[in-house]
Scaffold this motif. Sequence first.
Motif, PDB file in Angstrom:
ATOM      1  N   LEU A  99       0.815  -1.217   0.000  1.00 11.90           N
ATOM      2  CA  LEU A  99       0.000   0.000   0.000  1.00 11.90           C
ATOM      3  C   LEU A  99       0.849   1.268   0.000  1.00 11.90           C
ATOM      4  N   SER A 100       2.016   1.208   0.630  1.00  9.89           N
ATOM      5  CA  SER A 100       2.878   2.388   0.702  1.00  9.89           C
ATOM      6  C   SER A 100       3.884   2.438  -0.444  1.00  9.89           C
ATOM      7  N   ASP A 101       3.751   1.484  -1.371  1.00 10.18           N
ATOM      8  CA  ASP A 101       4.604   1.430  -2.561  1.00 10.18           C
ATOM      9  C   ASP A 101       6.083   1.249  -2.226  1.00 10.18           C
ATOM     10  N   THR A 102       6.349   0.462  -1.182  1.00 14.32           N
ATOM     11  CA  THR A 102       7.738   0.078  -0.897  1.00 14.32           C
ATOM     12  C   THR A 102       7.984  -1.378  -1.277  1.00 14.32           C
ATOM     13  N   ALA A 103       6.948  -2.060  -1.781  1.00  8.14           N
ATOM     14  CA  ALA A 103       7.080  -3.418  -2.305  1.00  8.14           C
ATOM     15  C   ALA A 103       6.158  -3.562  -3.505  1.00  8.14           C
ATOM     16  N   ASP A 104       6.584  -4.380  -4.461  1.00  8.05           N
ATOM     17  CA  ASP A 104       5.780  -4.650  -5.651  1.00  8.05           C
ATOM     18  C   ASP A 104       4.971  -5.936  -5.505  1.00  8.05           C
ATOM     19  N   VAL A 105       5.603  -6.940  -4.904  1.00  7.99           N
ATOM     20  CA  VAL A 105       4.970  -8.242  -4.672  1.00  7.99           C
ATOM     21  C   VAL A 105       5.201  -8.618  -3.219  1.00  7.99           C
ATOM     22  N   ALA A 106       4.193  -9.215  -2.590  1.00  9.24           N
ATOM     23  CA  ALA A 106       4.337  -9.664  -1.206  1.00  9.24           C
ATOM     24  C   ALA A 106       3.783 -11.068  -1.060  1.00  9.24           C
ATOM     25  N   LEU A 107       4.429 -11.851  -0.211  1.00  7.27           N
ATOM     26  CA  LEU A 107       3.933 -13.177   0.166  1.00  7.27           C
ATOM     27  C   LEU A 107       3.300 -13.026   1.539  1.00  7.27           C
ATOM     28  N   VAL A 108       1.979 -13.172   1.608  1.00  8.86           N
ATOM     29  CA  VAL A 108       1.244 -12.911   2.848  1.00  8.86           C
ATOM     30  C   VAL A 108       0.069 -13.869   2.967  1.00  8.86           C
ATOM     31  N   GLY A 109      -0.615 -13.782   4.085  1.00  8.28           N
ATOM     32  CA  GLY A 109      -1.880 -14.487   4.212  1.00  8.28           C
ATOM     33  C   GLY A 109      -2.921 -13.784   3.350  1.00  8.28           C
ATOM     34  N   PRO A 110      -3.703 -14.520   2.558  1.00 14.78           N
ATOM     35  CA  PRO A 110      -4.654 -13.882   1.643  1.00 14.78           C
ATOM     36  C   PRO A 110      -5.769 -13.122   2.333  1.00 14.78           C
ATOM     37  N   GLU A 111      -5.925 -13.327   3.645  1.00 14.81           N
ATOM     38  CA  GLU A 111      -6.942 -12.559   4.368  1.00 14.81           C
ATOM     39  C   GLU A 111      -6.669 -11.063   4.296  1.00 14.81           C
ATOM     40  N   THR A 112      -5.395 -10.684   4.070  1.00 14.55           N
ATOM     41  CA  THR A 112      -5.049  -9.262   4.006  1.00 14.55           C
ATOM     42  C   THR A 112      -5.747  -8.575   2.829  1.00 14.55           C
ATOM     43  N   THR A 113      -5.997  -9.312   1.744  1.00  9.63           N
ATOM     44  CA  THR A 113      -6.674  -8.690   0.603  1.00  9.63           C
ATOM     45  C   THR A 113      -8.098  -8.281   0.980  1.00  9.63           C
ATOM     46  N   ILE A 114      -8.723  -9.071   1.817  1.00 11.03           N
ATOM     47  CA  ILE A 114     -10.091  -8.752   2.249  1.00 11.03           C
ATOM     48  C   ILE A 114     -10.078  -7.594   3.243  1.00 11.03           C
ATOM     49  N   PHE A 115      -9.113  -7.631   4.188  1.00 11.23           N
ATOM     50  CA  PHE A 115      -9.009  -6.535   5.151  1.00 11.23           C
ATOM     51  C   PHE A 115      -8.817  -5.194   4.433  1.00 11.23           C
ATOM     52  N   VAL A 116      -7.950  -5.185   3.431  1.00 12.55           N
ATOM     53  CA  VAL A 116      -7.647  -3.941   2.714  1.00 12.55           C
ATOM     54  C   VAL A 116      -8.796  -3.528   1.804  1.00 12.55           C
ATOM     55  N   ASN A 117      -9.307  -4.474   1.027  1.00 14.89           N
ATOM     56  CA  ASN A 117     -10.267  -4.121  -0.018  1.00 14.89           C
ATOM     57  C   ASN A 117     -11.660  -3.756   0.497  1.00 14.89           C
ATOM     58  N   LYS A 118     -11.965  -4.140   1.742  1.00 13.10           N
ATOM     59  CA  LYS A 118     -13.268  -3.765   2.280  1.00 13.10           C
ATOM     60  C   LYS A 118     -13.293  -2.294   2.697  1.00 13.10           C
ATOM     61  N   GLU A 119     -12.122  -1.674   2.766  1.00 11.75           N
ATOM     62  CA  GLU A 119     -12.040  -0.262   3.094  1.00 11.75           C
ATOM     63  C   GLU A 119     -12.209   0.580   1.834  1.00 11.75           C
ATOM     64  N   GLU A 120     -12.305   1.885   1.993  1.00  9.21           N
ATOM     65  CA  GLU A 120     -12.549   2.783   0.864  1.00  9.21           C
ATOM     66  C   GLU A 120     -11.266   3.425   0.346  1.00  9.21           C
ATOM     67  N   GLY A 121     -10.129   2.800   0.591  1.00  8.52           N
ATOM     68  CA  GLY A 121      -8.863   3.354   0.136  1.00  8.52           C
ATOM     69  C   GLY A 121      -8.750   3.350  -1.383  1.00  8.52           C
ATOM     70  N   SER A 122      -7.844   4.158  -1.903  1.00  3.85           N
ATOM     71  CA  SER A 122      -7.691   4.286  -3.355  1.00  3.85           C
ATOM     72  C   SER A 122      -6.942   3.106  -3.960  1.00  3.85           C
ATOM     73  N   LYS A 123      -6.141   2.408  -3.170  1.00  2.14           N
ATOM     74  CA  LYS A 123      -5.361   1.286  -3.688  1.00  2.14           C
ATOM     75  C   LYS A 123      -5.913  -0.029  -3.160  1.00  2.14           C
ATOM     76  N   LYS A 124      -6.057  -1.000  -4.053  1.00  2.00           N
ATOM     77  CA  LYS A 124      -6.541  -2.331  -3.700  1.00  2.00           C
ATOM     78  C   LYS A 124      -5.440  -3.351  -3.967  1.00  2.00           C
ATOM     79  N   VAL A 125      -5.584  -4.529  -3.385  1.00  2.00           N
ATOM     80  CA  VAL A 125      -4.607  -5.602  -3.590  1.00  2.00           C
ATOM     81  C   VAL A 125      -5.320  -6.869  -4.019  1.00  2.00           C
ATOM     82  N   LYS A 126      -4.580  -7.719  -4.746  1.00  4.54           N
ATOM     83  CA  LYS A 126      -5.180  -8.946  -5.246  1.00  4.54           C
ATOM     84  C   LYS A 126      -4.209 -10.121  -5.127  1.00  4.54           C
ATOM     85  N   VAL A 127      -4.764 -11.293  -4.864  1.00  5.46           N
ATOM     86  CA  VAL A 127      -4.013 -12.543  -4.913  1.00  5.46           C
ATOM     87  C   VAL A 127      -3.853 -12.931  -6.379  1.00  5.46           C
TER      88      VAL A 127
END
Length: 373
Positions: free
Chosen positions: A122-150
């Motif tokens: 989200l802060s544009d200090t990484a291009d690809v991340a290996l994480v738990g996929p639950e983070t995509t739901i935590f982030v995308n349910k918010e109204e932020g301008s940037k979204k993430v995808k598995v």
Amino acid sequence: MNSFKKFNKLFVVCFIVFAVFLAGCNSNSQDSSANEAAAAQDEETDQSSSSANEETADQSSTTTNEGKEVVEEVTVRYSEVLRSIFYAPSYVAMGLGYFEEEGIILDMVTSQGSDKGAAAILSDTADVALVGPETTIFVNKEEGSKKVKVFYQLTRTDGSFLLSRDEMDNFDWSQLNGKTVLGWRPGSAPQMVMATLIEEKGLDTEVVTNIGAPALAGAFQNGQGDYIQVFEPVASQLISSGNAYYAASVGEAIGEFPYTSFIASDEYIAENPNVIQRWTNAVYKARLWVEEHYPEEVAEVIAPYFEGTDKELLTMSVERYMNQDTWPLNPVMTTDQYEILENTLVEFDLVGEDERVPYEEAVEPAFAEEVKE
């Protein structure tokens, strides 16, 4: 169970605030220079767009040099959640040069947490991340301008193991009644899985969730907890040192669960589809290599990424993960797997029923589907 849910809900709020704060800091630092350059950019739109397109093509496509196919190199800033043998195919891809073959130069860091990995995206200090996929739901349910995808599902079940302070024969989960387990932070995949098992089995067990991942083994060795939930190679190291005894595979107990994924921002995926495909190619090639080789051979390849870990322990760790069918041959996160994940988040009150995120907003399956062909 209510205490689990309240603590988890609080954690997710903190996670979102932390991630948005980092993203905001990055955005604010660029506002001034962006405004100053706005007029000049308006006058040169056509020229700059053409130049940018040419640069993107140079970095994310293949060219031909005297009849020989040459892959143009591109640096990818990569954040891995932990350093664990659980993610062996990614290290095989590095060790056998599969990323290099795809023209990818890795700039890798270990974030020590899915929340930090998502925040880096989200802060544009990484291009690809290996994480738990639950983070995509935590982030995308918010109204932020940037979204993430598995875009690639690396593991299909939990990769942690339950170890006991005391040696025992024929472990049964009922033995956790009245005991304390050193576990993982609230809202994380290992914490949710352990809490699910405790609830399903009707156990009265205290799970400690406020110890950082790097400090878990040390806390257990210093006398905290009756059991500990850890990943390899830490599990084999504790067993080998005589500080713990094997009790159970958490992955075998929970079964199918979408656990660890490669993610990127929707913006990066849209602008660099060729890079994402090449990343997917490299990891999948490594997964196929693992399928055809013995644990000893896998351990030999990944050893440079686990300096100080005995080769025999590495082999044991790889074998444990092979035996529980950790790494799927189908790297697509399916709609069924996604439903399992999201239902778990709703059950733990980490996501409200009205906050569910549609599959297509959290998963981009095209790259993994392509590599299967």
